[in-house]
Motif scaffolding. Structure first.
Motif, PDB file in Angstrom:
ATOM      1  N   LYS A  33      42.751 -40.557 -50.354  1.00 53.26           N
ATOM      2  CA  LYS A  33      44.022 -40.833 -49.636  1.00 53.26           C
ATOM      3  C   LYS A  33      44.740 -41.874 -50.226  1.00 53.26           C
ATOM      4  CE  LYS A  33      41.522 -40.138 -45.333  1.00 53.26           C
ATOM      5  NZ  LYS A  33      41.133 -40.917 -43.916  1.00 53.26           N
ATOM      6  N   ALA A  34      44.548 -41.967 -51.625  1.00 50.80           N
ATOM      7  CA  ALA A  34      45.529 -43.086 -52.286  1.00 50.80           C
ATOM      8  C   ALA A  34      46.501 -42.154 -53.052  1.00 50.80           C
ATOM      9  CB  ALA A  34      44.487 -43.600 -53.346  1.00 50.80           C
ATOM     10  N   ASP A  35      47.542 -43.108 -53.343  1.00 49.73           N
ATOM     11  CA  ASP A  35      48.618 -42.665 -54.083  1.00 49.73           C
ATOM     12  C   ASP A  35      48.216 -43.131 -55.659  1.00 49.73           C
ATOM     13  OD1 ASP A  35      50.552 -41.890 -52.063  1.00 49.73           O
ATOM     14  OD2 ASP A  35      50.308 -44.151 -51.461  1.00 49.73           O
ATOM     15  N   VAL A  36      47.712 -44.060 -55.944  1.00 54.39           N
ATOM     16  CA  VAL A  36      47.610 -44.608 -57.400  1.00 54.39           C
ATOM     17  C   VAL A  36      46.039 -45.138 -57.543  1.00 54.39           C
ATOM     18  CG1 VAL A  36      48.316 -46.272 -59.041  1.00 54.39           C
ATOM     19  CG2 VAL A  36      49.892 -45.303 -57.504  1.00 54.39           C
ATOM     20  N   VAL A  37      45.431 -44.788 -58.903  1.00 53.96           N
ATOM     21  CA  VAL A  37      44.254 -45.516 -59.255  1.00 53.96           C
ATOM     22  C   VAL A  37      44.604 -46.341 -60.549  1.00 53.96           C
ATOM     23  CG1 VAL A  37      41.900 -45.222 -60.132  1.00 53.96           C
ATOM     24  CG2 VAL A  37      42.863 -43.999 -58.342  1.00 53.96           C
ATOM     25  N   VAL A  38      44.215 -47.597 -60.441  1.00 53.39           N
ATOM     26  CA  VAL A  38      44.365 -48.416 -61.580  1.00 53.39           C
ATOM     27  C   VAL A  38      42.974 -48.813 -62.232  1.00 53.39           C
ATOM     28  CG1 VAL A  38      45.566 -50.691 -62.705  1.00 53.39           C
ATOM     29  CG2 VAL A  38      46.790 -49.226 -60.640  1.00 53.39           C
ATOM     30  N   GLU A  39      42.706 -48.513 -63.467  1.00 57.86           N
ATOM     31  CA  GLU A  39      41.548 -49.008 -64.040  1.00 57.86           C
ATOM     32  C   GLU A  39      41.776 -49.511 -65.165  1.00 57.86           C
ATOM     33  OE1 GLU A  39      39.387 -47.519 -66.676  1.00 57.86           O
ATOM     34  OE2 GLU A  39      40.080 -45.499 -66.521  1.00 57.86           O
ATOM     35  N   ASN A  40      40.618 -50.276 -65.827  1.00 52.02           N
ATOM     36  CA  ASN A  40      40.701 -50.900 -67.369  1.00 52.02           C
ATOM     37  C   ASN A  40      38.968 -50.921 -67.787  1.00 52.02           C
ATOM     38  OD1 ASN A  40      40.511 -53.239 -65.859  1.00 52.02           O
ATOM     39  ND2 ASN A  40      40.987 -54.594 -67.495  1.00 52.02           N
ATOM     40  N   LEU A  41      38.427 -50.187 -67.130  1.00 49.67           N
ATOM     41  CA  LEU A  41      37.028 -50.137 -67.691  1.00 49.67           C
ATOM     42  C   LEU A  41      36.983 -49.613 -69.173  1.00 49.67           C
ATOM     43  CD1 LEU A  41      35.285 -48.814 -64.609  1.00 49.67           C
ATOM     44  CD2 LEU A  41      35.717 -51.278 -65.107  1.00 49.67           C
ATOM     45  N   ARG A  42      35.910 -49.626 -69.852  1.00 51.13           N
ATOM     46  CA  ARG A  42      35.830 -49.194 -71.155  1.00 51.13           C
ATOM     47  C   ARG A  42      36.069 -47.762 -71.290  1.00 51.13           C
ATOM     48  NH1 ARG A  42      30.163 -51.317 -72.989  1.00 51.13           N
ATOM     49  NH2 ARG A  42      30.123 -52.011 -70.715  1.00 51.13           N
ATOM     50  N   PRO A  43      36.944 -47.242 -72.341  1.00 44.06           N
ATOM     51  CA  PRO A  43      37.090 -45.759 -72.424  1.00 44.06           C
ATOM     52  C   PRO A  43      35.872 -45.056 -72.195  1.00 44.06           C
ATOM     53  CG  PRO A  43      38.411 -46.990 -73.934  1.00 44.06           C
ATOM     54  CD  PRO A  43      37.371 -48.024 -73.352  1.00 44.06           C
ATOM     55  N   GLY A  44      35.805 -44.030 -71.194  1.00 39.46           N
ATOM     56  CA  GLY A  44      34.931 -43.067 -71.124  1.00 39.46           C
ATOM     57  C   GLY A  44      34.095 -43.287 -69.934  1.00 39.46           C
ATOM     58  N   THR A  45      34.257 -44.640 -69.339  1.00 32.62           N
ATOM     59  CA  THR A  45      33.246 -45.253 -68.302  1.00 32.62           C
ATOM     60  C   THR A  45      33.780 -44.326 -66.997  1.00 32.62           C
ATOM     61  OG1 THR A  45      33.164 -47.398 -69.311  1.00 32.62           O
ATOM     62  CG2 THR A  45      32.424 -47.154 -66.922  1.00 32.62           C
ATOM     63  N   MET A  46      34.690 -44.018 -66.636  1.00 33.86           N
ATOM     64  CA  MET A  46      34.997 -43.381 -65.560  1.00 33.86           C
ATOM     65  C   MET A  46      34.548 -41.870 -65.577  1.00 33.86           C
ATOM     66  SD  MET A  46      36.312 -45.399 -63.078  1.00 33.86           S
ATOM     67  CE  MET A  46      37.532 -44.690 -61.980  1.00 33.86           C
ATOM     68  N   ALA A  47      34.609 -41.308 -66.756  1.00 33.87           N
ATOM     69  CA  ALA A  47      34.147 -40.013 -66.856  1.00 33.87           C
ATOM     70  C   ALA A  47      32.600 -39.895 -66.808  1.00 33.87           C
ATOM     71  CB  ALA A  47      34.690 -39.530 -68.367  1.00 33.87           C
ATOM     72  N   GLN A  48      32.063 -40.992 -67.420  1.00 30.55           N
ATOM     73  CA  GLN A  48      30.550 -41.086 -67.370  1.00 30.55           C
ATOM     74  C   GLN A  48      29.849 -41.157 -65.795  1.00 30.55           C
ATOM     75  OE1 GLN A  48      29.654 -44.277 -69.776  1.00 30.55           O
ATOM     76  NE2 GLN A  48      29.621 -43.264 -71.546  1.00 30.55           N
ATOM     77  N   LEU A  49      30.877 -41.898 -65.108  1.00 26.49           N
ATOM     78  CA  LEU A  49      30.521 -42.111 -63.633  1.00 26.49           C
ATOM     79  C   LEU A  49      30.811 -40.812 -62.779  1.00 26.49           C
ATOM     80  CD1 LEU A  49      31.844 -45.583 -63.116  1.00 26.49           C
ATOM     81  CD2 LEU A  49      29.356 -45.085 -63.032  1.00 26.49           C
ATOM     82  N   GLY A  50      31.581 -39.885 -63.787  1.00 23.20           N
ATOM     83  CA  GLY A  50      32.208 -38.724 -62.706  1.00 23.20           C
ATOM     84  C   GLY A  50      33.205 -38.796 -61.663  1.00 23.20           C
ATOM     85  N   ILE A  51      34.085 -39.921 -61.865  1.00 20.27           N
ATOM     86  CA  ILE A  51      35.150 -40.213 -61.076  1.00 20.27           C
ATOM     87  C   ILE A  51      36.248 -40.528 -61.891  1.00 20.27           C
ATOM     88  CG2 ILE A  51      33.894 -41.068 -59.047  1.00 20.27           C
ATOM     89  CD1 ILE A  51      33.969 -43.771 -60.131  1.00 20.27           C
TER      90      ILE A  51
END
Length: 161
Positions: free
Chosen positions: A89-107
């Motif tokens: 339901k969001a318009d925007v996601v902002v993240e600054n985790l280490r590169p690849g972290t969100m992919a590893q989490l599956g999100i």
């Protein structure tokens, strides 16, 4: 009465220290509804940085004004499920985790955009995401050291900053 030009825009932030929190703070200041997602095990690492005012981190308070906060364990199935519901339901996601972290989490963006094709995904990094870096973390002091900037700061000949 309008709260700002971004009223009605929903932002989900997964950020630590400066880049993502600063970006999302500006969006919140302009009226966006920002939900900051923090690790339940201590939250944003900026919470531990001084100076402290009445027991609270001044940098954390400054960077997270006008936001709501939610503690989610993004490594757990339940945490990921809640995160996916938020971002659907969001318009925007902002993240600054280490590169690849969100992919590893599956999100990461491809997974989130499959459920929300109009999602704007902002991934801030101190390094180019396609080039290996010493630690993957992109902090200001590392950029100063790797660029040579540190070698020209401080009193001449002192070896001190």
């Amino acid at each position: 009465m309008s709260k700002g030009p971004l009223e009605g825009i929903r932002v989900v932030e997964v950020g630590n220290f400066m880049a993502a929190p600063f970006c999302a703070m500006q969006l919140a200041d302009l009226g966006a509804d920002v939900v900051k997602v923090e690790n339940p095990d201590g939250g944003d690492l900026a919470r531990g940085n001084g100076p402290f005012l009445e027991g609270e981190s001044s940098p954390f308070v400054r960077l997270n004004r006008n936001k709501r906060s939610l503690a989610l364990d993004l490594k757990s199935t339940r945490g990921k499920d809640v995160f996916r519901k938020l971002t659907a339901k969001a318009d925007v996601v902002v993240e600054n985790l280490r590169p690849g972290t969100m992919a590893q989490l599956g999100i990461d963006y491809p997974k989130l955009a499959a459920q929300n094709p109009g999602l704007v995904y902002v991934a801030a990094s101190g390094w180019v995401r396609t080039v290996p870096t010493p630690s993957g973390r992109g902090l200001d002091i590392m950029a100063q050291g790797m660029s040579g900037l540190m070698s020209i700061t401080g009193p001449e000949g002192s070896g001190e900053p």
